[in-house]
Each structure stands twice: as structure tokens, then as C-alpha cells.
Design a protein around this motif. Structure first.
Motif, mmCIF file in Angstrom:
data_model
loop_
_atom_site.group_PDB
_atom_site.id
_atom_site.type_symbol
_atom_site.label_atom_id
_atom_site.label_comp_id
_atom_site.label_asym_id
_atom_site.label_seq_id
_atom_site.Cartn_x
_atom_site.Cartn_y
_atom_site.Cartn_z
ATOM 1 N N LEU A 189 0.857 -1.176 0.000
ATOM 2 C CA LEU A 189 0.000 0.000 0.000
ATOM 3 C C LEU A 189 0.898 1.234 0.000
ATOM 4 C CD1 LEU A 189 -2.690 1.520 0.293
ATOM 5 C CD2 LEU A 189 -2.650 1.000 2.744
ATOM 6 N N ILE A 190 0.739 2.077 -0.999
ATOM 7 C CA ILE A 190 1.555 3.283 -1.143
ATOM 8 C C ILE A 190 0.626 4.490 -1.214
ATOM 9 C CG2 ILE A 190 2.977 4.589 -2.795
ATOM 10 C CD1 ILE A 190 4.299 1.931 -3.543
ATOM 11 N N ASP A 191 0.932 5.520 -0.439
ATOM 12 C CA ASP A 191 0.210 6.773 -0.600
ATOM 13 C C ASP A 191 1.188 7.894 -0.916
ATOM 14 O OD1 ASP A 191 0.507 8.871 1.749
ATOM 15 O OD2 ASP A 191 0.438 6.918 2.743
ATOM 16 N N MET A 192 0.719 8.839 -1.728
ATOM 17 C CA MET A 192 1.519 9.990 -2.127
ATOM 18 C C MET A 192 0.678 11.246 -1.930
ATOM 19 S SD MET A 192 3.482 8.588 -5.534
ATOM 20 C CE MET A 192 4.972 9.525 -5.183
ATOM 21 N N ALA A 193 1.314 12.278 -1.366
ATOM 22 C CA ALA A 193 0.563 13.487 -1.041
ATOM 23 C C ALA A 193 1.490 14.685 -0.930
ATOM 24 C CB ALA A 193 -0.193 13.299 0.281
#
Length: 457
Positions: free
Chosen positions: A328-332
Motif C-alpha cells: 500500500l503506497i500513498d503519495m501526497a
């Protein structure tokens, strides 16, 4: 496309001689060309390009400055896309890293043309032997998609437009897409996405794209899609709002990464989740001091409405986590604190997966896509305490803003086998050979390399 990649050089293509500082004699160029370069003061300084005249006013080639080799950027060939005259070209000798030189050439050719700016010169460039032209093209295409989305003003890139962009990408690759919008977010238990976006004219929504065979390893990307951020009732200054069209940079980057993944046909079950909202000001805007109940059931006291990105990400991460993805990867574009710590060019990332951290660090170096690991320092967690709710969305002392934002998001990830959070800037504030001032893809080429190593066929 300003640069067309050729798998082999044309008989009429012209040579580009790469020259390190004070290295003209080692360039392999004809003596007359070297004399021409010296008479024009060309020393091989980084990024400098000098055309070489031939007979009857025709071109005979060009010199390209590498600068000092120990400081040379492998993507610096992007300067060629800006300065070479139109025509067919090839490298006279094989660059030290031929794939990155080719990619730099492509990245440097980018121009945002939607509002009338003219594209750069059209070049046809023969790739050095052994370079995979299709890979270079898909990496460039994914980067260009991220840049285009970020560069588009919020008036033309609201949640409706971001949804349309995702649908276009889904259609290109045969992916499935669903959308939960407006009050349906409440019915589907995505209350914080609704709360943050309900004051805007364009309804808040969760964009959900799926691609790949169902029984493949699950990789889920989550991108912050705040299409414009006024700061909400904790209103930003005019200067603070000036670049807030880029606050959907996380969404833009995960779509760019998804483009790379699908084009390379990695053997994964890809899911992309984007909470698409505008943080606007109106009578129904969420307020400082409000307590929001998240999808996970945790209650969140709103210490500042300008820390809205972590709220919408929290609901999206909870939804993603429920599927127990392998990665699971999040980018912000989450915190100014990350820029204070590392500047605009080096995004921090956070993970407790040591193997993933090592792989990302190695890939970052290998593909010249800067990343730097920072700690999820658990002793900072009490700084998010609230007197009336499970937690606050900000700490009160202003210290360690980026790690604390990562810790906040980590509260919503439990079942995923591995998770990483990327606090990107999404913007290039200074002109570079391979990147003009404007929206930027950050970290996604490094992530793609890790994924290709794990799931490539």
C-alpha cells in the motif's frame, strides 16, 4: 511529441559529442570541430550546447557539456531537447548511463502547451544500443501525465476534471473505474472525504480504479486529490494559495505511476484510490474544533482545517487497508515541513518495512529520482492527542510536521503487509535541463523500478 525515439540511427543523423569540463580533446570530434568549439569559448560546462557548422552552411553535429564528471547529472541530456536544431541526431559515443541519458532527453522535451505555449523543436533521436525505447517512452509518458495534471489550473482541474482524467487513463488500459460522490460518501462510510469537500461547488468524491487479474498480488496506490486548497476556514494567505493548484500532486503522481505500471503490464492487481475534493470556504465548510468520525471509527478533532489532506487520505487508506494489499503506497503534497527539512527536490518517505526502504533507496539512486527515508518516530504520537476525541489532526507545537503527519496516516493502516507514505512537493521551482519550472513527477520512477523488480514478467 517533440522527441521521437529511434531504435537505430539514420544515415543522415548528426552526432552529439558529450564533453566533460576541459575534455574537448577526448570528445572524439574532428579537429576542426574542436577548434571551432575553442574559438567559441566552449569548455564542456554542464548543460551547454554548441552547434558545429559543416559545409555550405549545413550542420555537422553538436557539442554537449557534461561538466565535471563527478558532479554530472545523468538526466542532463534534457538540455539537448531545448537547444538542438530540428533534425535527426545520435550520441557520438555511448553515454555512461545510456538509459538515463535517453530518458533525460525525453523529460527535457516537455512543454505544457494547453494554453498556447509552443512545443519545443521536433527532434528524432537514435537511442544508444541496448536501450529499451518502450521503457523510456512509458516512463516519460507517466511523468508527463503527472506534470500535465499538476500544471492545469484549478478552474480546469476540479474534482470533475480529475475524474475525467482518471477515466481516460482507465479506458486506455482497459481498467475498471467506479466513483462515489456527494452524499453517497456518507452512505458508503467515507465521512471525512465528504466533510472536507462539501463546501465546494464540485461535489467531493472517491475515485476507484482497478486493473489486472484478480488473483495477482495486490498493490494499491492512494493519492491526495485536493484540487485546490484555500486552507478552509483557517484561510491561507494570498501567497500561500498561489500554488495550491498543485495540492492534487499526490493524485497526479499515482496516476502517472499507474500509467507506467499498466503500460509495462506488471503482474499485479492494481488499485488506485483518489479522494478528489476542493477545500473551499462556505457556510457549510467544516470548522476548527469540529470532531469528525472517520471510516475506521476513530474520532478526529480538527485542530486546523488547512491540514485537510490527511483527513481525506485517512478514509481512503482505511478502505484500501480493508483488502489487505501486499503493498500500500500513498503519495501526497502533505506538509511544508518536508520542504523545510529536505527542500523541494528530495521527497521524504516513511515506512517500517526495512526491505522496502532499502529497495526504494537503491532504486532512487539507480534512476536518479531523489528520495530520502525519514522516521516514523513513535514517541511523537502523543503530540496528536486530543482532550475530547481519539486524536487531533495536527500537533500544537509545530515541530516534526512531516513525521507526525506520517504517524497520523499510519493509524489508518493495519492489515496491509507493507505500507509507505511519500510526502512530495509535486513542483519544480527552478529550471533544470530535464524539468522546466512547474508540476513535477517525484518518486514514481523509483517506485516503478521497485515494482518492476518484484512483479515484472
Amino acid at each position: 511529441m517533440p522527441v521521437t525515439l529511434l531504435s537505430s540511427k539514420e544515415a543522415s543523423s548528426l552526432p552529439v559529442y558529450a564533453v566533460e569540463t576541459d575534455g574537448l580533446d577526448r570528445s572524439g570530434a574532428p579537429e576542426a570541430a574542436i577548434a571551432w568549439a575553442r574559438s567559441n569559448g566552449f569548455t564542456g560546462a554542464a548543460g551547454k550546447v554548441l552547434s558545429i557548422p559543416g559545409e555550405n552552411g549545413a550542420l555537422a553535429g553538436a557539442f554537449f557539456g557534461l561538466g565535471k564528471l563527478d558532479a554530472a547529472n545523468p538526466l542532463a541530456a534534457g538540455a539537448l531537447a531545448r537547444h538542438l536544431p530540428e533534425g535527426d541526431w545520435h550520441f557520438a559515443g555511448k553515454p555512461t548511463d545510456a538509459e538515463l541519458a535517453s530518458l533525460g532527453l525525453m523529460l527535457g522535451s516537455y512543454t505544457f502547451t494547453r494554453y498556447g505555449k509552443k512545443p519545443r523543436n521536433a527532434l528524432r533521436f537514435a537511442l544508444p544500443e541496448g536501450v529499451d525505447a518502450e521503457r523510456v517512452q512509458r516512463l516519460a509518458d507517466g511523468s508527463f501525465l503527472a506534470r500535465d495534471l499538476i500544471n492545469t489550473p484549478a478552474g480546469d482541474m476540479d474534482p470533475d476534471a480529475l475524474e475525467a482524467a482518471m477515466r481516460t487513463l482507465a479506458d486506455q488500459h482497459g481498467a475498471a473505474m467506479t466513483v462515489i460522490a456527494g452524499d453517497d460518501l456518507l452512505k458508503k462510510n467515507l465521512p471525512m472525504i465528504h466533510a472536507v469537500g462539501r463546501a465546494a461547488e464540485a461535489a467531493p468524491r472517491l475515485l476507484d480504479m482497478r486493473w489486472g487479474r484478480d488473483d495477482a498480488p495486490k498493490v494499491t496506490l492512494v493519492g491526495k486529490g485536493v484540487c485546490f486548497d484555500t486552507g478552509g476556514l483557517d484561510l491561507k494567505s494570498a501567497a500561500g494559495m498561489l500554488l495550491m493548484k498543485k495540492d492534487m500532486g499526490g493524485a497526479a503522481n499515482v496516476l502517472g505511476l499507474a500509467s507506467m505500471i499498466m503500460a509495462s503490464k506488471l503482474d499485479i492487481r492494481l488499485r488506485v484510490l483518489i479522494p478528489a475534493v476542493e477545500n473551499a470556504v462556505a457556510g457549510n465548510a467544516f470548522r476548527p474544533g469540529d470532531v469528525l468520525t472517520s471510516r475506521k471509527g476513530l474520532t478526529i478533532e480538527v485542530g486546523n482545517t488547512d491540514a485537510e489532506g490527511r483527513l481525506v487520505l485517512a478514509d481512503a487508506l482505511t478502505l484500501a487497508d480493508e483488502e489487505e494489499p501486499e503493498l500500500l503506497i500513498d503519495m501526497a503534497t502533505l506538509t511544508g515541513a518536508a520542504r523545510v527539512a529536505l527542500g523541494p527536490d528530495v521527497p521524504p518517505f516513511y515506512t517500517d518495512d526495512e526491505a522496502l526502504a532499502d529497495a526504494l533507496a537503491e532504486a532512487s539512486e539507480a534512476v536518479s529520482d531523489p528520495l530520502w527515508r525519514m522516521p516514523l518516530w513513535k514517541p511523537y504520537m502523543p503530540r496528536l492527542d486530543s482532550k475530547i476525541a481519539d486524536m487531533n489532526n495536527v500537533s500544537l507545537d509545530g515541530f516534526a510536521g512531516s513525521p507526525i503527519a506520517g504517524l497520523f496516516l499510519g493509524r489508518f493502516v493495519e492489515k496491509a503487509k507493507s505500507w509507505a507514505h511519500f510526502d512530495i512537493y509535486g513542483w519544480n521551482p527552478s529550471d533544470k535541463p530535464y524539468s522546466a519550472i512547474g508540476g513535477e513527477a517525484q518518486g514514481i520512477r523509483a517506485i516503478e523500478r521497485v515494482l518492476a523488480g518484484r512483479y515484472g514478467k
